[in-house]
Design a protein around this motif. Sequence first.
Motif, PDB file in Angstrom:
ATOM      1  N   LYS A 261      -1.949 -11.832   1.180  1.00 38.36           N
ATOM      2  CA  LYS A 261      -2.565 -10.215   1.121  1.00 38.36           C
ATOM      3  C   LYS A 261      -1.983  -9.435   2.199  1.00 38.36           C
ATOM      4  N   ASP A 262      -0.706  -9.928   2.820  1.00 42.38           N
ATOM      5  CA  ASP A 262      -0.235  -9.109   3.958  1.00 42.38           C
ATOM      6  C   ASP A 262      -1.108  -8.731   4.905  1.00 42.38           C
ATOM      7  N   ARG A 263      -2.104  -9.795   5.369  1.00 43.36           N
ATOM      8  CA  ARG A 263      -2.842  -9.510   6.320  1.00 43.36           C
ATOM      9  C   ARG A 263      -2.724 -10.339   7.491  1.00 43.36           C
ATOM     10  N   PRO A 264      -2.063  -9.978   8.796  1.00 38.97           N
ATOM     11  CA  PRO A 264      -1.833 -10.625   9.812  1.00 38.97           C
ATOM     12  C   PRO A 264      -2.881 -11.536  10.380  1.00 38.97           C
TER      13      PRO A 264
ATOM     14  N   GLN B  90       1.015  -1.196  -0.125  1.00 42.91           N
ATOM     15  CA  GLN B  90       0.131  -0.030   0.038  1.00 42.91           C
ATOM     16  C   GLN B  90       1.051   1.250  -0.141  1.00 42.91           C
ATOM     17  N   THR B  91       2.085   1.251   0.969  1.00 40.87           N
ATOM     18  CA  THR B  91       2.616   2.519   0.916  1.00 40.87           C
ATOM     19  C   THR B  91       3.901   2.393   0.088  1.00 40.87           C
ATOM     20  N   GLY B  92       4.342   1.235  -0.057  1.00 40.49           N
ATOM     21  CA  GLY B  92       5.609   1.224  -0.960  1.00 40.49           C
ATOM     22  C   GLY B  92       6.988   1.073   0.000  1.00 40.49           C
TER      23      GLY B  92
END
Length: 88
Positions: free
Chosen positions: A56-59, A36-38
């Motif tokens: 999806k980088d979801r903890p 999202q932020t890079g």
Amino acid sequence: MASVPSGHGQCSIVTRDEVRPLRRSGSAEHVDHDHQTGKVRGVRCFRRSAAPGQFKDRPDVMRRAAAYVEGNLWKPTLVAQGVYRQPS
């Protein structure tokens, strides 16, 4: 341009115990970033680079996957002799 955190050539996920048996795969090869932020988060080996992206980088999803692998999502709990509760 963002700087890459120094991992001394080691993957940021591989534990010290894993380094010897996974020497080739434990060497850091991929720069990890927040999609999202890079922003650069660290350096990871090939084996561990794909997994967070698949989740999806979801903890929360990663925690559920870990609970499943550990058996916490599918093992019944003994409530009383002969009585088991299935996880919901």
